[in-house]
Enzyme design. Structure first.
Site, mmCIF file in Angstrom:
data_model
loop_
_atom_site.group_PDB
_atom_site.id
_atom_site.type_symbol
_atom_site.label_atom_id
_atom_site.label_comp_id
_atom_site.label_asym_id
_atom_site.label_seq_id
_atom_site.Cartn_x
_atom_site.Cartn_y
_atom_site.Cartn_z
ATOM 1 N N PRO A 265 38.523 36.072 38.746
ATOM 2 C CG PRO A 265 37.388 36.273 36.713
ATOM 3 C CD PRO A 265 37.815 35.263 37.738
ATOM 4 C CB CYS A 266 39.307 40.858 41.766
ATOM 5 S SG CYS A 266 40.099 42.065 40.673
ATOM 6 C CG ASN A 267 35.867 41.681 36.796
ATOM 7 O OD1 ASN A 267 36.783 40.906 37.006
ATOM 8 N ND2 ASN A 267 35.681 42.249 35.620
#
Length: 590
Positions: A549-551
């Site tokens: 995830p790049c959140n």
């Protein structure tokens, strides 16, 4: 990146323009053709085989593997002798235990290097007991050094020896207790889980004091923090670099400047092939850390605008060959008007966009498009420059396209599917909402880009491929391999979203795949035992692929852009953990 699909006021978007690239920089990555690792005790060793010549041929590869991970040859041989060659997880746990204990403040006073694992544990527990007695004995306490007194204070506050030692190393010898506790609390919030073994099978050390609190950091997690502690820091004189322009990595089909060869660090060579993806625009130092964990491989930064009509700036770390790549056919449309021909009729001359910006998990709202329509209708002809600038800024931000006179609209899910290289209706139907479609597509691979990199596998695996797909989303890797004509023999798909798992399962059935698809809901459920079982069942993985995830990495995330310390993006360490386990298990079986 979860977005707000209904409101234009959301800050959680990931859009970027060429202008933004002028002001966003990343840390200069130290690239090397060979890997150098730091041993747990602090010395540097080469990542090549220094396995003991006295060790038998049956365990030389195992020794070679663990020495390459940074453990001393002597300790590796001892751990193998204690646990046997057949249980790599127990060997690794023993090595991590040795590593943790070697760095404890009193270790050198009590533990001889020839003691076995149980003696290490027993002596270390005696050390902790001694510390408790010191706190009750003023004479002994006065004899402690300042470092030991600080360590004892943190222990009495409920922190473990490992946590306290790391904080003291990172914050420096003059750090106050407040600074140390702040560091430990931040580290606890960013910690990566350790699913190596079920909890009941993990070796445990007693707590420092007897109040029943369970605050001990798991050994593997501690080892991750040690590796992060060893990161190289740029000197003030070192220059930072911008993302490369053009962002074509080692080459794309339509641009000159191809790189025809590269030298991989030795630790990265050998099965399986692996491929990791994440956003290119990250906080400073993130790609340096990713590269160091993934065997010091040089990242390949590529913008998908060279493969389709939408930008998607991503970094890829992989050990794939880079010669003889080829694009999948048919070549997708490369401009907005080629991809969306019906928009040409209404496109004003002052909107000079030929490419869309990065496709997101959220879209512009109806209120926004209504506001733009009213602003344009106030002018019979071409609007003034101020209005044009306002409209174009919103168009770039939300990827709005012209659908009528003075009418703009967000992309439809079907259009996003096409731009990202997925088959029509890939995310449609089966109870999947429109909002979920945008969310799933916004977090996916751009298939044509990834397929270009994976195309080198077609000649290597003519009979098909065994794939471990981590954070698999809606199956971008699986779709890319299928479109390349590479049969999918066995696919282990690890994805936490039930919506996404249903999309992949539906695609698998609709395309009449003949292989086996195994679903796992969470990477943290994928431990060594499960991996060994899977590897034994079909002979190992040919490719480990994924994009965590790049959140907490995306440039538009103004709330929790915490880098790899963030709750979601820290899952990168699970990608590394699983990849390293697969390499270890497969190396043992060779």
């Amino acid at each position: 990146m979860d977005g707000n699909p209904s409101g234009e006021e959301s800050d959680n978007i990931d859009w970027d323009t060429e202008d933004e690239l002028e002001i966003q920089e990343i840390q200069n990555l130290p690239l090397s053709s060979s890997s150098s690792l730091t041993v747990p005790g602090g010395g540097a060793i080469a990542g090549a085989g220094e396995a003991s010549s006295s060790a038998g041929s049956s365990n030389s590869k195992l020794i070679h593997h663990f020495v390459g991970m940074g453990f001393s040859e002597k300790i590796v041989a001892k751990a193998i002798e204690e646990n046997g060659e057949g249980n790599t997880e127990s060997i690794l746990e023993t090595l991590l235990t040795y590593s943790a204990l070697e760095n404890s403040p009193q270790q050198q006073q009590h533990v001889d290097s020839d003691h076995c694992s149980s003696e290490y544990d027993e002596t270390f527990l005696d050390d902790l007991s001694d510390m408790d007695s010191w706190s009750e004995n003023e004479e002994n306490e006065n004899s402690l050094s300042n470092k030991d007194k600080t360590l004892l204070s943190l222990a009495n506050m409920g922190y473990t020896v490992e946590e306290a030692s790391i904080a003291m190393d990172r914050c420096g010898p003059d750090a106050s207790l407040a600074e140390l506790t702040d560091f430990i609390c931040a580290a606890q919030m960013a910690k990566a889980a350790d699913p190596y073994l079920p909890d009941e099978n993990k070796p445990k050390l007693n707590n420092i004091y007897d109040n029943g609190r369970q605050k001990k950091r798991k050994l593997y997690e501690y080892e991750l923090w040690k590796r992060k502690k060893q990161r190289r820091h740029l000197d003030e004189d070192d220059e930072t670099i911008r993302l490369p322009k053009p962002m074509i990595g080692f080459g794309v089909p339509t641009e000159p400047g191809q790189v025809h060869s590269r030298t991989l660090p030795e630790a990265a060579i050998g099965p399986p092939f692996f491929y990791y993806e994440n956003v290119a625009l990250t906080p400073k130092g993130v790609w340096n850390t990713i590269s160091r964990f993934l065997y010091d491989i040089e990242p390949e930064f590529v913008d998908s605008k060279y493969f389709c009509a939408a930008a998607r700036k991503r970094g890829y770390v992989h050990n794939l060959p880079i010669q003889n790549r080829f694009p999948i056919l048919p070549i997708p449309p490369r401009t907005i008007h080629e991809a969306l021909p019906l928009t040409r009729k209404w496109w004003p001359s002052w909107d000079e966009r030929i490419k869309l910006n990065c496709l997101q998990t959220c879209i512009g709202s109806a209120k926004l498009t209504e506001r733009i329509r009213k602003a344009l209708e106030d002018w019979d002809g071409e609007p003034p420059l101020k209005v044009q600038k306002y409209v174009l800024d919103e168009c770039r931000k939300w990827n709005l396209v012209w659908v009528g006179r003075n009418k703009l609209a967000p992309l439809e899910p079907d259009e996003v599917e096409m731009l990202l290289g997925f088959p029509k209706n890939h995310t449609r139907g089966g109870g999947i909402s429109r909002t979920d479609r945008y969310k799933s597509l916004g977090n996916s691979f751009q298939v044509d880009t990834v397929a270009y990199h994976l195309s080198v596998l077609k000649d290597l695996f003519p009979g098909g491929i065994n794939l471990l797909s981590l954070f698999s989303g809606i199956g971008g890797a699986e779709v890319a391999l299928h479109r390349l004509g590479i049969p999918l023999k066995n696919v282990v798909s690890v994805e936490i979203s039930e919506v996404n798992r249903n999309i992949v399962r539906s695609w698998w059935e609709q395309t009449n795949q003949r292989g086996n698809l195994i679903d796992i809901a969470d990477v943290q459920q994928l431990n060594g035992d499960r991996l060994e079982q899977l590897i034994n069942s079909f002979g190992g993985f040919d490719l480990v692929i994924g994009g965590s995830p790049c959140n907490n990495l995306a440039g538009s995330n103004r709330v929790s852009r915490d880098g790899l310390e963030g709750k979601d993006s820290a899952l990168f360490y699970d990608y590394f953990r699983i990849l390293d386990l697969v390499k270890c298990i497969m190396g043992k079986q060779q």
